[in-house]
Design a protein around this motif. Structure first.
Motif, PDB file in Angstrom:
ATOM      1  N   ARG A   3       0.807  -1.241   0.002  1.00 24.08           N
ATOM      2  CA  ARG A   3      -0.004  -0.045  -0.060  1.00 24.08           C
ATOM      3  C   ARG A   3       0.929   1.223   0.005  1.00 24.08           C
ATOM      4  NH1 ARG A   3      -3.592   0.974   4.776  1.00 24.08           N
ATOM      5  NH2 ARG A   3      -4.576   2.271   3.179  1.00 24.08           N
ATOM      6  N   LEU A   4       0.324   2.346  -0.616  1.00 28.13           N
ATOM      7  CA  LEU A   4       1.116   3.423  -0.706  1.00 28.13           C
ATOM      8  C   LEU A   4       0.250   4.395  -0.214  1.00 28.13           C
ATOM      9  CD1 LEU A   4       2.800   3.824  -4.208  1.00 28.13           C
ATOM     10  CD2 LEU A   4       3.674   2.926  -1.951  1.00 28.13           C
ATOM     11  N   VAL A   5       0.495   5.306   0.925  1.00 26.02           N
ATOM     12  CA  VAL A   5      -0.764   6.287   1.428  1.00 26.02           C
ATOM     13  C   VAL A   5       0.186   7.444   1.161  1.00 26.02           C
ATOM     14  CG1 VAL A   5      -1.660   6.743   3.527  1.00 26.02           C
ATOM     15  CG2 VAL A   5      -1.324   4.520   2.873  1.00 26.02           C
ATOM     16  N   GLU A   6      -0.617   8.536   0.660  1.00 30.62           N
ATOM     17  CA  GLU A   6      -0.204   9.889   0.665  1.00 30.62           C
ATOM     18  C   GLU A   6      -0.709  10.669   1.565  1.00 30.62           C
ATOM     19  OE1 GLU A   6      -0.858   8.627  -4.049  1.00 30.62           O
ATOM     20  OE2 GLU A   6      -1.936   8.650  -2.181  1.00 30.62           O
ATOM     21  N   SER A   7      -0.079  11.587   1.939  1.00 26.63           N
ATOM     22  CA  SER A   7      -0.421  12.767   2.828  1.00 26.63           C
ATOM     23  C   SER A   7       0.065  14.227   2.649  1.00 26.63           C
ATOM     24  CB  SER A   7      -0.371  12.298   4.409  1.00 26.63           C
ATOM     25  OG  SER A   7       1.071  12.228   4.716  1.00 26.63           O
ATOM     26  N   GLY A   8      -0.494  15.207   3.093  1.00 22.71           N
ATOM     27  CA  GLY A   8       0.132  16.529   2.977  1.00 22.71           C
ATOM     28  C   GLY A   8      -0.797  17.386   1.941  1.00 22.71           C
ATOM     29  N   GLY A   9      -1.927  16.958   1.148  1.00 23.62           N
ATOM     30  CA  GLY A   9      -2.332  17.802   0.437  1.00 23.62           C
ATOM     31  C   GLY A   9      -3.105  18.734   1.045  1.00 23.62           C
ATOM     32  N   GLY A  10      -3.604  19.752   0.329  1.00 24.24           N
ATOM     33  CA  GLY A  10      -4.557  21.000   0.996  1.00 24.24           C
ATOM     34  C   GLY A  10      -4.465  22.136   0.142  1.00 24.24           C
ATOM     35  N   LEU A  11      -5.111  23.037   0.623  1.00 24.65           N
ATOM     36  CA  LEU A  11      -5.482  24.715  -0.063  1.00 24.65           C
ATOM     37  C   LEU A  11      -4.225  25.432   0.314  1.00 24.65           C
ATOM     38  CD1 LEU A  11      -7.272  26.388  -1.472  1.00 24.65           C
ATOM     39  CD2 LEU A  11      -8.204  26.926   0.656  1.00 24.65           C
ATOM     40  N   VAL A  12      -3.690  26.077  -0.636  1.00 26.97           N
ATOM     41  CA  VAL A  12      -2.601  26.938  -0.371  1.00 26.97           C
ATOM     42  C   VAL A  12      -2.791  28.139  -1.332  1.00 26.97           C
ATOM     43  CG1 VAL A  12      -1.086  25.723  -2.070  1.00 26.97           C
ATOM     44  CG2 VAL A  12       0.006  27.179   0.054  1.00 26.97           C
ATOM     45  N   ALA A  23       4.104   6.954   2.060  1.00 25.69           N
ATOM     46  CA  ALA A  23       4.661   6.026   2.681  1.00 25.69           C
ATOM     47  C   ALA A  23       4.377   4.638   2.213  1.00 25.69           C
ATOM     48  CB  ALA A  23       4.145   6.275   4.482  1.00 25.69           C
ATOM     49  N   ALA A  24       5.256   3.683   1.899  1.00 22.75           N
ATOM     50  CA  ALA A  24       4.718   2.377   1.420  1.00 22.75           C
ATOM     51  C   ALA A  24       4.958   1.449   2.542  1.00 22.75           C
ATOM     52  CB  ALA A  24       5.649   2.026   0.293  1.00 22.75           C
ATOM     53  N   SER A  25       3.843   0.475   2.712  1.00 24.35           N
ATOM     54  CA  SER A  25       3.845  -0.692   3.550  1.00 24.35           C
ATOM     55  C   SER A  25       3.637  -1.945   3.065  1.00 24.35           C
ATOM     56  CB  SER A  25       2.881  -0.222   4.631  1.00 24.35           C
ATOM     57  OG  SER A  25       1.559  -0.276   3.977  1.00 24.35           O
ATOM     58  N   GLY A  26       4.077  -2.880   3.601  1.00 24.29           N
ATOM     59  CA  GLY A  26       3.713  -4.151   3.301  1.00 24.29           C
ATOM     60  C   GLY A  26       4.730  -5.228   2.981  1.00 24.29           C
ATOM     61  N   SER A  27       5.705  -5.460   3.914  1.00 22.11           N
ATOM     62  CA  SER A  27       6.685  -6.465   3.840  1.00 22.11           C
ATOM     63  C   SER A  27       7.573  -6.226   2.946  1.00 22.11           C
ATOM     64  CB  SER A  27       6.012  -7.992   4.109  1.00 22.11           C
ATOM     65  OG  SER A  27       5.258  -8.189   5.170  1.00 22.11           O
ATOM     66  N   ILE A  28       8.001  -5.007   2.722  1.00 25.54           N
ATOM     67  CA  ILE A  28       8.717  -4.774   1.277  1.00 25.54           C
ATOM     68  C   ILE A  28      10.381  -4.957   1.775  1.00 25.54           C
ATOM     69  CG2 ILE A  28       9.405  -2.746  -0.005  1.00 25.54           C
ATOM     70  CD1 ILE A  28       6.727  -1.789   0.602  1.00 25.54           C
ATOM     71  N   HIS A 107       6.002  -6.302  -7.468  1.00 24.25           N
ATOM     72  CA  HIS A 107       4.804  -5.561  -7.992  1.00 24.25           C
ATOM     73  C   HIS A 107       5.581  -4.396  -8.942  1.00 24.25           C
ATOM     74  CE1 HIS A 107       2.041  -7.066  -4.854  1.00 24.25           C
ATOM     75  NE2 HIS A 107       3.234  -6.916  -4.174  1.00 24.25           N
ATOM     76  N   ARG A 108       5.350  -4.674 -10.196  1.00 18.38           N
ATOM     77  CA  ARG A 108       5.629  -3.705 -11.290  1.00 18.38           C
ATOM     78  C   ARG A 108       5.428  -2.483 -11.053  1.00 18.38           C
ATOM     79  NH1 ARG A 108       5.733  -5.086 -17.314  1.00 18.38           N
ATOM     80  NH2 ARG A 108       7.177  -3.618 -17.248  1.00 18.38           N
ATOM     81  N   ALA A 109       4.074  -1.951 -10.603  1.00 16.50           N
ATOM     82  CA  ALA A 109       3.814  -0.517 -10.356  1.00 16.50           C
ATOM     83  C   ALA A 109       2.577  -0.594  -9.079  1.00 16.50           C
ATOM     84  CB  ALA A 109       3.452   0.004 -11.563  1.00 16.50           C
ATOM     85  N   VAL A 110       2.871   0.305  -8.293  1.00 12.45           N
ATOM     86  CA  VAL A 110       1.672   0.457  -7.325  1.00 12.45           C
ATOM     87  C   VAL A 110       1.377   1.727  -7.284  1.00 12.45           C
ATOM     88  CG1 VAL A 110       1.441   0.023  -4.810  1.00 12.45           C
ATOM     89  CG2 VAL A 110       2.869  -1.597  -5.880  1.00 12.45           C
ATOM     90  N   TRP A 111       0.255   2.217  -6.864  1.00  7.78           N
ATOM     91  CA  TRP A 111      -0.175   3.755  -7.023  1.00  7.78           C
ATOM     92  C   TRP A 111      -0.951   4.021  -5.544  1.00  7.78           C
ATOM     93  CZ3 TRP A 111       0.685   7.313 -10.566  1.00  7.78           C
ATOM     94  CH2 TRP A 111       1.071   6.503 -12.055  1.00  7.78           C
ATOM     95  N   GLY A 112      -0.743   4.903  -5.158  1.00 10.79           N
ATOM     96  CA  GLY A 112      -1.532   5.557  -3.930  1.00 10.79           C
ATOM     97  C   GLY A 112      -2.834   5.855  -4.499  1.00 10.79           C
ATOM     98  N   GLN A 113      -3.550   6.482  -3.316  1.00 10.55           N
ATOM     99  CA  GLN A 113      -4.999   6.820  -3.619  1.00 10.55           C
ATOM    100  C   GLN A 113      -5.010   8.334  -4.017  1.00 10.55           C
ATOM    101  OE1 GLN A 113      -3.572   6.716  -0.524  1.00 10.55           O
ATOM    102  NE2 GLN A 113      -4.217   8.567   0.146  1.00 10.55           N
ATOM    103  N   GLY A 114      -4.127   9.166  -3.936  1.00  8.83           N
ATOM    104  CA  GLY A 114      -4.145  10.453  -4.453  1.00  8.83           C
ATOM    105  C   GLY A 114      -4.368  11.482  -3.298  1.00  8.83           C
TER     106      GLY A 114
END
Length: 121
Positions: A3-12, A23-28, A107-114
């Motif tokens: 899993r890839l979990v993004e954070s830090g977005g918002g209004l600026v 952050a990537a997780s999952g026995s990597i 895994h060839r390519a993993v994406w976060g949720q945005g």
């Protein structure tokens, strides 16, 4: 499962800064390249920045000099520091990891949720 979990977005406001984290997780065991992409409404998903395991970076001209990508290999985390933000930087930003080696498979390519970044006054 990776899993890839993004954070830090918002209004600026225009001219402001934001820092995104992924952050990537999952026995990597290892991750090859990591990258940030963005997709504005009605547009295709475009590369914003990429970084190899060794730290080689790549940016399109649209963000060069304003955005900086970095990674912590020990923590399987990638960051995107965004400075001098413009309204045209408004988009959903996605984290990407290539060739993620885990205990069971690669895994060839993993994406976060945005994460949404909005640049507006």
């Amino acid at each position: 499962q990776v899993r890839l979990v993004e954070s830090g977005g918002g209004l600026v406001q225009p001219g402001g800064s934001l820092r995104l984290s992924c952050a990537a997780s999952g026995s990597i065991f290892s991750i090859n390249a990591m990258a940030w992409y963005r997709q504005a409404p009605g547009k295709e998903r475009d590369l914003v920045a990429s970084i190899t395991t060794g730290g080689t970076t790549n940016y399109p001209d649209s963000v060069k000099g304003r955005f900086t990508i970095s990674r912590d290999n020990a923590e399987n985390t990638v960051y995107l520091q965004m400075n001098s933000l413009k309204p045209e930087d408004t988009a959903v930003y996605y984290c990407n990891a290539e060739n993620v080696v885990t205990r069971l498979t690669t895994h060839r390519a993993v994406w976060g949720q945005g994460t949404l970044v909005t640049v507006s006054s």
